[in-house]
Design a protein around this motif. Structure first.
Motif, mmCIF file in Angstrom:
data_model
loop_
_atom_site.group_PDB
_atom_site.id
_atom_site.type_symbol
_atom_site.label_atom_id
_atom_site.label_comp_id
_atom_site.label_asym_id
_atom_site.label_seq_id
_atom_site.Cartn_x
_atom_site.Cartn_y
_atom_site.Cartn_z
ATOM 1 N N ALA A 155 2.532 -42.072 -0.338
ATOM 2 C CA ALA A 155 3.052 -42.995 0.665
ATOM 3 C C ALA A 155 2.389 -42.733 2.015
ATOM 4 C CB ALA A 155 4.563 -42.847 0.788
ATOM 5 N N LEU A 156 1.915 -41.506 2.222
ATOM 6 C CA LEU A 156 1.129 -41.126 3.396
ATOM 7 C C LEU A 156 -0.138 -40.458 2.911
ATOM 8 C CD1 LEU A 156 3.685 -39.505 5.895
ATOM 9 C CD2 LEU A 156 2.651 -41.772 6.026
ATOM 10 N N SER A 157 -1.127 -40.391 3.792
ATOM 11 C CA SER A 157 -2.349 -39.671 3.456
ATOM 12 C C SER A 157 -2.849 -38.929 4.691
ATOM 13 C CB SER A 157 -3.426 -40.612 2.921
ATOM 14 O OG SER A 157 -3.816 -41.529 3.912
ATOM 15 N N VAL A 158 -3.630 -37.884 4.442
ATOM 16 C CA VAL A 158 -4.276 -37.155 5.530
ATOM 17 C C VAL A 158 -5.441 -38.009 5.991
ATOM 18 C CG1 VAL A 158 -5.503 -35.061 6.181
ATOM 19 C CG2 VAL A 158 -3.558 -34.920 4.607
ATOM 20 N N ARG A 159 -5.468 -38.307 7.295
ATOM 21 C CA ARG A 159 -6.480 -39.217 7.816
ATOM 22 C C ARG A 159 -7.494 -38.541 8.723
ATOM 23 N NH1 ARG A 159 -4.178 -44.479 8.222
ATOM 24 N NH2 ARG A 159 -6.136 -45.097 9.171
ATOM 25 N N GLY A 160 -7.324 -37.246 8.963
ATOM 26 C CA GLY A 160 -8.269 -36.535 9.819
ATOM 27 C C GLY A 160 -7.628 -35.303 10.414
ATOM 28 N N THR A 161 -8.225 -34.809 11.500
ATOM 29 C CA THR A 161 -7.680 -33.656 12.206
ATOM 30 C C THR A 161 -7.696 -33.933 13.706
ATOM 31 O OG1 THR A 161 -9.840 -32.581 12.317
ATOM 32 C CG2 THR A 161 -8.406 -31.960 10.475
ATOM 33 N N GLN A 162 -6.861 -33.176 14.394
ATOM 34 C CA GLN A 162 -6.750 -33.305 15.845
ATOM 35 C C GLN A 162 -6.518 -31.915 16.414
ATOM 36 O OE1 GLN A 162 -3.928 -36.293 17.139
ATOM 37 N NE2 GLN A 162 -3.157 -34.904 18.695
ATOM 38 N N LYS A 163 -7.222 -31.587 17.466
ATOM 39 C CA LYS A 163 -7.082 -30.273 18.083
ATOM 40 C C LYS A 163 -5.841 -30.257 18.970
ATOM 41 C CE LYS A 163 -10.423 -27.184 19.534
ATOM 42 N NZ LYS A 163 -11.605 -26.813 20.302
ATOM 43 N N CYS A 164 -4.987 -29.248 18.777
ATOM 44 C CA CYS A 164 -3.797 -29.075 19.594
ATOM 45 C C CYS A 164 -4.220 -28.630 20.989
ATOM 46 C CB CYS A 164 -2.871 -28.042 18.965
ATOM 47 S SG CYS A 164 -1.420 -27.666 19.978
ATOM 48 N N ALA A 165 -3.747 -29.335 22.011
ATOM 49 C CA ALA A 165 -4.118 -29.012 23.391
ATOM 50 C C ALA A 165 -3.592 -27.643 23.808
ATOM 51 C CB ALA A 165 -3.582 -30.084 24.331
ATOM 52 N N ALA A 166 -2.445 -27.248 23.290
ATOM 53 C CA ALA A 166 -1.831 -25.984 23.694
ATOM 54 C C ALA A 166 -2.465 -24.781 23.009
ATOM 55 C CB ALA A 166 -0.335 -26.016 23.412
ATOM 56 N N THR A 167 -2.763 -24.906 21.712
ATOM 57 C CA THR A 167 -3.226 -23.747 20.943
ATOM 58 C C THR A 167 -4.690 -23.813 20.545
ATOM 59 O OG1 THR A 167 -2.624 -24.739 18.823
ATOM 60 C CG2 THR A 167 -0.916 -23.447 19.957
ATOM 61 N N GLY A 168 -5.269 -24.995 20.544
ATOM 62 C CA GLY A 168 -6.653 -25.151 20.112
ATOM 63 C C GLY A 168 -6.819 -25.188 18.606
ATOM 64 N N VAL A 169 -5.717 -25.155 17.877
ATOM 65 C CA VAL A 169 -5.749 -25.176 16.419
ATOM 66 C C VAL A 169 -5.900 -26.617 15.934
ATOM 67 C CG1 VAL A 169 -4.371 -24.703 14.341
ATOM 68 C CG2 VAL A 169 -4.327 -23.110 16.256
ATOM 69 N N LEU A 170 -6.685 -26.804 14.883
ATOM 70 C CA LEU A 170 -6.825 -28.131 14.288
ATOM 71 C C LEU A 170 -5.612 -28.433 13.423
ATOM 72 C CD1 LEU A 170 -10.568 -28.323 13.210
ATOM 73 C CD2 LEU A 170 -9.442 -29.517 15.091
ATOM 74 N N ASN A 171 -5.013 -29.600 13.648
ATOM 75 C CA ASN A 171 -3.867 -30.060 12.870
ATOM 76 C C ASN A 171 -4.248 -31.322 12.122
ATOM 77 O OD1 ASN A 171 -1.871 -28.136 13.841
ATOM 78 N ND2 ASN A 171 -2.039 -29.190 15.800
ATOM 79 N N GLU A 172 -3.718 -31.469 10.915
ATOM 80 C CA GLU A 172 -3.961 -32.690 10.153
ATOM 81 C C GLU A 172 -3.273 -33.865 10.830
ATOM 82 O OE1 GLU A 172 -4.303 -31.192 5.557
ATOM 83 O OE2 GLU A 172 -2.319 -31.712 6.310
ATOM 84 N N THR A 173 -3.931 -35.006 10.818
ATOM 85 C CA THR A 173 -3.291 -36.238 11.242
ATOM 86 C C THR A 173 -2.964 -37.039 9.986
ATOM 87 O OG1 THR A 173 -5.430 -37.315 11.567
ATOM 88 C CG2 THR A 173 -4.375 -36.340 13.509
ATOM 89 N N LEU A 174 -1.814 -37.652 10.017
ATOM 90 C CA LEU A 174 -1.295 -38.379 8.859
ATOM 91 C C LEU A 174 -1.157 -39.852 9.189
ATOM 92 C CD1 LEU A 174 1.520 -35.785 8.411
ATOM 93 C CD2 LEU A 174 -0.483 -35.944 6.955
ATOM 94 N N GLY A 175 -1.295 -40.672 8.181
ATOM 95 C CA GLY A 175 -1.129 -42.106 8.367
ATOM 96 C C GLY A 175 -0.881 -42.771 7.038
ATOM 97 N N LEU A 176 -0.699 -44.074 7.108
ATOM 98 C CA LEU A 176 -0.542 -44.836 5.879
ATOM 99 C C LEU A 176 -1.852 -44.773 5.108
ATOM 100 C CD1 LEU A 176 1.327 -47.940 7.333
ATOM 101 C CD2 LEU A 176 2.309 -46.017 6.063
ATOM 102 N N PRO A 177 -1.786 -44.785 3.783
ATOM 103 C CA PRO A 177 -3.014 -44.728 2.994
ATOM 104 C C PRO A 177 -3.899 -45.932 3.268
ATOM 105 C CG PRO A 177 -1.077 -44.491 1.589
ATOM 106 C CD PRO A 177 -0.595 -44.827 2.955
ATOM 107 N N ALA A 178 -5.192 -45.692 3.324
ATOM 108 C CA ALA A 178 -6.146 -46.793 3.479
ATOM 109 C C ALA A 178 -6.137 -47.629 2.211
ATOM 110 C CB ALA A 178 -7.542 -46.241 3.743
ATOM 111 N N GLU A 179 -6.205 -48.916 2.390
ATOM 112 C CA GLU A 179 -6.216 -49.804 1.239
ATOM 113 C C GLU A 179 -7.513 -49.629 0.465
ATOM 114 O OE1 GLU A 179 -2.520 -51.085 1.545
ATOM 115 O OE2 GLU A 179 -3.865 -51.935 0.053
ATOM 116 N N VAL A 180 -7.387 -49.540 -0.821
ATOM 117 C CA VAL A 180 -8.558 -49.426 -1.685
ATOM 118 C C VAL A 180 -9.014 -50.820 -2.058
ATOM 119 C CG1 VAL A 180 -9.427 -48.526 -3.849
ATOM 120 C CG2 VAL A 180 -7.712 -47.237 -2.578
#
Length: 92
Positions: free
Chosen positions: A65-90
Motif C-alpha cells: 500500500a506504500l513503497s520506499v520512494r527514496g531517501t532524505q537527509k535529516c537536518a538535525a542528525t545528518g542521517v539518511l531516512n527513507e521517504t515513503l509514498g504511494l506506490p508508483a503505477e506500473v
C-alpha cells in the motif's frame, strides 16, 4: 532478538481495529502520488508514537500500500531516512 511470550501477548492484545485505524490514518496523509514523507514526519502529522508508525508502515509496505520512494537527509542528525509514498503505477 526473539520476542518473549509476554511481548507477543502484549502485541496480540492490541486489537486489530486499532492497528487498522492507525494504518488508515497513515494512508490518509498520502493524498497525492507525488507526496513523500519520512516515518518521523508521519509521526509528527498523526501524533502517533514513532514506534507505532514504524510498525504500521512495515505492514503497509508488506501489503504494497506504500513503497520506499527514496531517501532524505535529516537536518538535525545528518542521517539518511527513507521517504515513503504511494506506490508508483506500473504501466504495461
Amino acid at each position: 532478538m526473539r520476542a518473549t511470550h509476554t511481548q507477543l501477548a502484549g502485541y496480540d492484545s492490541v486489537t486489530g481495529t486499532k492497528r487498522c485505524t492507525q494504518k488508515q490514518m497513515i494512508l490518509n496523509l498520502f493524498y497525492s502520488e507525488h507526496l513523500t514523507l519520512t516515518r518521523q514526519e508521519i509521526s509528527d502529522r498523526t501524533n502517533l508514537r514513532l514506534s507505532s508508525v514504524c510498525g504500521r508502515v512495515r505492514e503497509l509496505l508488506d501489503d504494497e500500500a506504500l513503497s520506499v520512494r527514496g531517501t532524505q537527509k535529516c537536518a538535525a542528525t545528518g542521517v539518511l531516512n527513507e521517504t515513503l509514498g504511494l506506490p508508483a503505477e506500473v504501466t504495461a
